[in-house]
Design a protein around this motif. Structure first.
Motif, PDB file in Angstrom:
ATOM      1  N   THR A  71     -39.955 -43.908  57.631  1.00  0.00           N
ATOM      2  CA  THR A  71     -39.516 -42.801  58.248  1.00  0.00           C
ATOM      3  C   THR A  71     -38.561 -42.251  57.283  1.00  0.00           C
ATOM      4  OG1 THR A  71     -39.695 -43.644  60.435  1.00  0.00           O
ATOM      5  CG2 THR A  71     -38.112 -41.925  60.281  1.00  0.00           C
ATOM      6  N   LEU A  72     -38.644 -40.934  57.058  1.00  0.00           N
ATOM      7  CA  LEU A  72     -37.729 -39.958  56.316  1.00  0.00           C
ATOM      8  C   LEU A  72     -36.864 -39.317  56.987  1.00  0.00           C
ATOM      9  CD1 LEU A  72     -36.384 -39.228  53.568  1.00  0.00           C
ATOM     10  CD2 LEU A  72     -38.463 -37.421  53.545  1.00  0.00           C
ATOM     11  N   VAL A  73     -35.472 -39.415  57.019  1.00  0.00           N
ATOM     12  CA  VAL A  73     -34.327 -38.758  57.913  1.00  0.00           C
ATOM     13  C   VAL A  73     -34.140 -37.516  57.127  1.00  0.00           C
ATOM     14  CG1 VAL A  73     -32.266 -38.939  59.257  1.00  0.00           C
ATOM     15  CG2 VAL A  73     -33.738 -40.930  59.105  1.00  0.00           C
ATOM     16  N   ILE A  74     -34.027 -36.689  57.871  1.00  0.00           N
ATOM     17  CA  ILE A  74     -33.730 -35.127  57.111  1.00  0.00           C
ATOM     18  C   ILE A  74     -32.257 -34.597  58.187  1.00  0.00           C
ATOM     19  CG2 ILE A  74     -34.000 -32.743  56.394  1.00  0.00           C
ATOM     20  CD1 ILE A  74     -37.180 -33.472  56.410  1.00  0.00           C
ATOM     21  N   ASN A  75     -31.079 -34.679  57.244  1.00  0.00           N
ATOM     22  CA  ASN A  75     -29.928 -34.338  58.197  1.00  0.00           C
ATOM     23  C   ASN A  75     -29.937 -32.703  57.854  1.00  0.00           C
ATOM     24  OD1 ASN A  75     -29.237 -36.887  58.804  1.00  0.00           O
ATOM     25  ND2 ASN A  75     -28.015 -37.189  56.882  1.00  0.00           N
ATOM     26  N   PRO A  76     -29.465 -32.124  59.157  1.00  0.00           N
ATOM     27  CA  PRO A  76     -29.332 -30.765  58.998  1.00  0.00           C
ATOM     28  C   PRO A  76     -28.227 -30.308  58.078  1.00  0.00           C
ATOM     29  CG  PRO A  76     -28.409 -31.576  61.178  1.00  0.00           C
ATOM     30  CD  PRO A  76     -29.150 -32.747  60.412  1.00  0.00           C
ATOM     31  N   VAL A  77     -28.051 -29.244  57.195  1.00  0.00           N
ATOM     32  CA  VAL A  77     -26.939 -28.671  56.920  1.00  0.00           C
ATOM     33  C   VAL A  77     -26.306 -27.954  57.506  1.00  0.00           C
ATOM     34  CG1 VAL A  77     -26.376 -27.569  54.765  1.00  0.00           C
ATOM     35  CG2 VAL A  77     -28.216 -29.105  54.752  1.00  0.00           C
ATOM     36  N   TRP A  78     -24.805 -28.128  57.507  1.00  0.00           N
ATOM     37  CA  TRP A  78     -23.938 -27.145  58.420  1.00  0.00           C
ATOM     38  C   TRP A  78     -23.400 -26.047  57.661  1.00  0.00           C
ATOM     39  CZ3 TRP A  78     -23.299 -27.113  63.449  1.00  0.00           C
ATOM     40  CH2 TRP A  78     -23.781 -28.337  64.300  1.00  0.00           C
TER      41      TRP A  78
END
Length: 560
Positions: A375-382
């Motif tokens: 699983t690759l997790v993509i964090n949102p950019v704020w």
């Protein structure tokens, strides 16, 4: 090592006859080893006087043997003998019973405590645990239409076990089998010893031998090869495999020691794995994904196959079929493929799936481990958005001017924060409470840095509007020669939020989002402009009038 064989012209794969180890009351009984004498024999320890029962074969001569059927040839280790006074034979007549089952007299049949090669067939010591077959024949030397009847666990067995190692070498075509330890069940409990133990182990002198075979089953009924090990120096043994060895064939076999089998598979085994260079990543970033496929087993892979890689979830979807044309050697030969993942869509979790041999070109020992997942997790950019006097930017044109400022935050998924707090800080501006200064401590200069901090509450949509006046601190311009910045730091304006996030700006992430001033001069504009400001007549002008009064009072007090 020694091979002892009786040739059978016709060997029935499905046994018609059955046999059991029984006591004097014809009750099926297991056999324990004697802790004192190190043998599996009658009347020692908990053992009763034994007999051997044969069913569905008529009245025959019988003996207990460890055996392996190698392509119709019996390789055997007989471990019982005829105790009848004056008898020189091995086999005992099943003289008791009325059919279809007959059994030997208990005082005629016995598991053997000593080697006796004067008998026919030769007699070995009943030294080791296992499952026997009943060798039966029309005469007492085993030459009259001999055949075997299996004695399964439920029909009595010599209790114990073996710890074995098993491996295959494709170059030689041999399975190497070794016995590292033997566990004997005795009247005092279990005893574990090595095959070289002086009392419990193998001995060519005393006839403590074991039969080791490579078989289709775990008993020895259908075998490729078999060897009798007479001494610990005979170990490990090499057993020949019958069959084609390549990546299109799988051979499930057992290494059988005295009727007790442990599995070995001769064939390939593809196993993929996934490695992610950076995980998690942020929206807009890229990372390399390495897919490795390894041949874990004992046969080389020379046939081309497909390694399928799949990406799915959070709006991402991609499938790549990599052609694997390299040979993969047995025992860990591997190859890799690389995939570049670009986080250009929604943040979230992305499922990665690698499937080796997706078109089923390779025959494998284990087809269940061809799938690897990660699983690759993509964090949102704020993002922190700033409008100054209606223009989208984060730079104030000049010091000492009032500006209408709007703040707003969201992320790459479009999420916002209701009622977010914006904490705006001016570092080392003009501060009437504690002015920026440096004090002298016997020649040592110490700085007094100042901060003006405001907290603005956002509305339900996350917006906040206010007036900001970047103040003029001439210590950084006209009086910069004093070098105050060396003691108190630079002039800065920044904004952070509660809840806190890191905000993207110029390729970097900032918890304290920077605001800039283009022109740091404090010149009078020389003109009057009735500029419309947020809260101009209710707060801003009144507060600045009060500040003017405070500055005037302060100046009069220190400059009479």
């Amino acid at each position: 090592m020694k091979r002892l064989a009786l040739l059978l012209l016709c060997f029935p794969v499905l046994f018609a006859a059955t046999a059991s180890i029984v006591d004097s009351s014809n009750t099926t009984t297991n056999v324990e080893s004697s802790a004192a004498f190190k043998v599996y024999v009658d009347t020692f320890g908990n053992n009763p006087d034994f007999a051997l029962e044969l069913c569905n074969a008529g009245q025959k001569y019988v003996a207990a043997v460890y055996s392996a059927n190698v392509s119709g040839t019996f390789v055997m280790v007989p471990i019982s003998k005829n105790l009848t006074a004056g008898s020189s034979s091995t086999m005992v007549h099943t003289s008791i019973g009325s059919g279809p089952c007959y059994y030997t007299p208990v005082d005629s049949f016995a598991f053997s405590q000593f080697r006796d090669f004067t008998r026919s067939p030769d007699v070995y010591v009943s030294a080791f645990p296992g499952r026997v077959h009943a060798l039966y024949s029309d005469n007492d030397d085993g030459t009259g239409s001999p055949d075997l009847a299996p004695v399964n666990y439920s029909e009595g067995w010599l209790e114990g076990s073996y710890s074995t190692t098993r491996s295959f070498n494709q170059a030689t075509g041999l399975v190497t089998a070794d016995v590292s330890s033997i566990t004997f069940q005795t009247e005092l409990g279990s005893v574990t010893r090595g095959p070289g133990d002086a009392d419990w182990g193998l001995s060519s002198t005393t006839g403590r031998s074991m039969l080791i075979a490579l078989c289709d089953d775990d008993f020895g009924n259908v075998c490729d090869d078999a060897v009798i090990a007479n001494d610990s120096t005979d170990l490990p043994v090499g057993l020949s495999l019958v069959g084609t060895v390549d990546d299109q064939h799988v051979h499930n076999r057992y290494v059988v020691v005295d009727g007790l089998g442990e599995p070995i598979c001769i064939g390939t085994d593809l196993r993929p794995s996934i490695s992610i260079d950076t995980n998690p990543i942020s929206y807009g970033d890229s990372t390399n994904i390495t897919i490795t496929v390894t041949n874990q087993h004992n046969v080389n892979i020379t046939t081309d196959f497909v390694l399928q890689f799949n990406v799915s979830g959070s709006g991402y979807s991609d499938t790549v079929n990599y052609a694997i044309t390299e040979d993969l050697a047995s025992g860990g030969g591997s190859t890799t493929r690389n995939y570049t993942f670009d986080a250009t869509g929604q943040a979230g979790s992305v499922s990665l799936r690698a499937y080796a041999d997706s078109t089923n070109q390779i025959a494998e020992c284990d087809e269940t481990d061809n799938l690897a997942t990660a699983t690759l997790v993509i964090n949102p950019v704020w993002y922190l958005h700033v409008w100054i006097d209606g223009e989208y930017n984060n730079t104030f044109p000049q010091w000492g001017r009032p500006y209408n400022v709007t703040f707003y935050v969201n992320n790459s998924n479009g999420d916002t924060i209701s009622n977010v707090d914006y904490i705006i800080t001016e570092q080392n501006g003009l501060n009437p409470f504690i002015p920026t200064q440096v004090w002298n401590d016997s020649g040592t200069e110490h700085g007094v840095s100042t901060s003006s901090v405001a907290t603005a509450e956002g509305n339900s949509s996350g917006y906040a509007r206010m007036v900001i006046v970047p103040t003029c601190n001439k210590l950084y311009t006209d009086y910069s020669y004093l070098g105050v910045d060396a003691y108190v730091g630079d002039y800065e304006i920044s904004v952070r939020t509660n809840p806190s996030h890191q905000y993207a700006f110029n390729g970097s992430l900032y918890t304290n989002f920077p605001l800039f001033v283009a022109n740091k001069t404090c010149a009078d504009p020389g003109w009057v402009n009735d500029k419309e400001l947020i809260n101009k007549d209710t707060y801003v002008l009144d507060i600045y009038d009060w500040m003017y009064e405070v500055y005037s009072i302060t100046k009069k007090l220190v400059v009479p």
